[in-house]
Structure formats: C-alpha cells, structure tokens
Design an enzyme around this catalytic site. Sequence first.
Site, PDB file in Angstrom:
ATOM      1  N   GLU A 141       1.088 -17.542  27.406  1.00 26.42           N
ATOM      2  CA  GLU A 141       1.486 -17.273  26.029  1.00 26.42           C
ATOM      3  C   GLU A 141       0.359 -16.580  25.250  1.00 26.42           C
ATOM      4  OE1 GLU A 141       3.242 -21.377  27.135  1.00 26.42           O
ATOM      5  OE2 GLU A 141       1.558 -20.099  27.697  1.00 26.42           O
ATOM      6  N   ASP A 191      -4.200 -22.390  70.548  1.00 27.02           N
ATOM      7  CA  ASP A 191      -3.803 -21.049  70.096  1.00 27.02           C
ATOM      8  C   ASP A 191      -4.870 -20.295  69.307  1.00 27.02           C
ATOM      9  OD1 ASP A 191      -1.257 -21.492  71.204  1.00 27.02           O
ATOM     10  OD2 ASP A 191      -0.578 -22.482  69.375  1.00 27.02           O
TER      11      ASP A 191
END
Length: 361
Positions: A52, A201
Amino acid sequence: MTDENLVRRALQLAAKGRGFTSPNPMVGAVIVANHEVISEGYHTKFGASHAEIEALRKLTASELKQAALYVNLEPCAHHGKQPPCVDAIIQSGIKKVIIGAMDPSPQVNGKGIAHLEKHGVTVQCGLLEKECRDFNFGFYHYQETGSPFVSLKFAQTLDGKIAAKDGSSKWITGLEARQETHRLRSIHDAVLVGVGAILQDDPELTVRHIDGVNPYRIVLDSSLKTPLTSKILNDDLVEKTMFFCGVQAGRNRVEQIEKLGAQVHTIDSSPAGLDLSQMCEKLPELGVLSLLVEGGRKIITSFVKRKKYHRFHIFIAPKILGDGFSSIDDIGVKKIDESLNLKVTSVQTFGKDIAVTAEVK
C-alpha cells in the site's frame, strides 16, 4: 476493469515478491481513479515497505481524492518493521478500499478494516477470498495453526511404484509433469529431501524448466553423511541450504558444512528418526511457512506416520513395474477402515501423466 480483475492484478503484483517476503505474506496494491489505474505497488521483501505504501508514495494528495485502493490482503493496523498501512491510507484521503481477504494474524484480523471504517473509509472485503487465501496458503495456515503447511510430493507408476527393483527412478514421469513439480517448488518456501536422495541422486533441488524463485533446500540427515562435494553445497544457493541433524553428527562435521555456507540445525532424534515436530516448530523462525517434501520413500512415510502433512501431490505415470519400491512403506494400517481418508481437490493431466492433489479432510 472490474473489481475482480483489479484484485487479480493485485495478486499478479504480489507474486513478484515470491521467495522474498516470508514469513510475511505476499501483497500487491492497485490504486484506481476515474476507472484508470494510476499507481501500483507490492511488498518487495521482508522488512521493506508494504504494498500500500509503495503504491501511495507515487501519487499526490490531489490525485488521490477520488481514488480507490485494491489489495489482496487486509491492510495492517499495527507497528511492526513498518508503521500501520491503515494510517497512511486514511491520511492519503482515499475513501474506498477493496480487499481480497482478511489478515488472520492476531495483530490485524479485522482491526485494519475496523480502523478504516471508523475514519470514514468505505471497505469491501472478501472479493475473490478463496483465491487470495490460496495464494498465501502458507501464511494463512501458519497464522491459524502455528505450524507450517506441509505438502508431500512423489511420482509413481499406475501400480504404485516409485522405483524399479534395481532402485532406478529417472524418469517415471515426462517433462510436463516435471515442469509442474518445479512450479510446486517455486510456490513453497522450502523443498525437503532425506540424505538418501542426496547420496543416490545428488540433486540440485532448484527451480528449472520454468521461471520461478528457488526455495530453501532442506536435508534431513541425522549423522550429516552428505558428501561435502554435493551439488547443494557447491553452488550459488548454498546459503539457502539447511540441514537438520541429530547430536550424533558431531561438532566437526557441523563446522565443515557451515564453513561451506549452509545452515545446520540440531534437533532431537531417536531410532525412528529425527523429531519432525521439533523441526516444524523451528521452520517458521527460519522463514519457512510452506514445505514441499519430495522424499525419498522413508521420508514420505515418516511424515505420514507422524501426521505431519496437509496435502498430497501424486504424479502417476501410465506404466506398470510389477516388482519395485512402493511409494509409501508401512504406516501401521491393518484394516481398510483405518486407511488415510483424503479429499481429492484436483485431477490434471500433464502430457501422458496424471497429477492428483488430495488434502486432509
């Protein structure tokens, strides 16, 4: 532009702050006069000016006389790192504020609306409320429960396998499904895996294939077995990498990982694993209000057994493996009426694959 479109524009602006505002919410603001947008703003990062204020500061008092303000979240009414937005709105002369959803935090929770109305500002609240709440789902969940929102994500075959008998799992799903996984990463504050996924991985755990912000990366690693040569310890995002370990890790190993730039947090552990409740209590302090758990199987099972989940994202590939590793291990269910009861909220297709989203009822 309709009121709905202007609130959606506020959400678009708010999204520019994704990855930088947590634990604060993402907020956008649009100021309209004579049916034209005359200013916009958004909350850029934690501690910076609110949306705002960013929109108001670009205009003069005369430009604001007949203006209306659109925001996706109720303006704050308390002193935090920034002064109350409601005071700035009142002083600006704006007489109408349209709000997507109320702020559930104890410092606000209707106080902003009440303060504006007390000073003669017309307030409309609840426009696209569900959309606005879903947009800041981690913030809303934390404010209402005191804990982060946890999503469990995994990819499996039609017969419920996440890996073949030899342990191979790349790639069960196609590129389109993987793109959606990366989108999910980008809308969560952090992505979490166990050390097993790191050892097998060596993943990057970053956002690729799409435009998006990289989340924090969290590794559950009781003894800090993660190799110092791992990708997550040797890239530009190492400062956004966190490890949760037990006291058995040893101070020397902790210092080695911290020297590389990652964070290490020691929590309680037992033969059953690290204390997930303790970790979840600590995450909001670290800026994590939403967590995407990507596995592996033991980690997913641990979250399910300890009831530390709120949503499942299950990607299903049209493949049959037969023998292999199931997506979830034993969770103590002995009878069909003891099974987890979830509510399916979405079924989508990504290429040849299906994505099912289900939540706790």
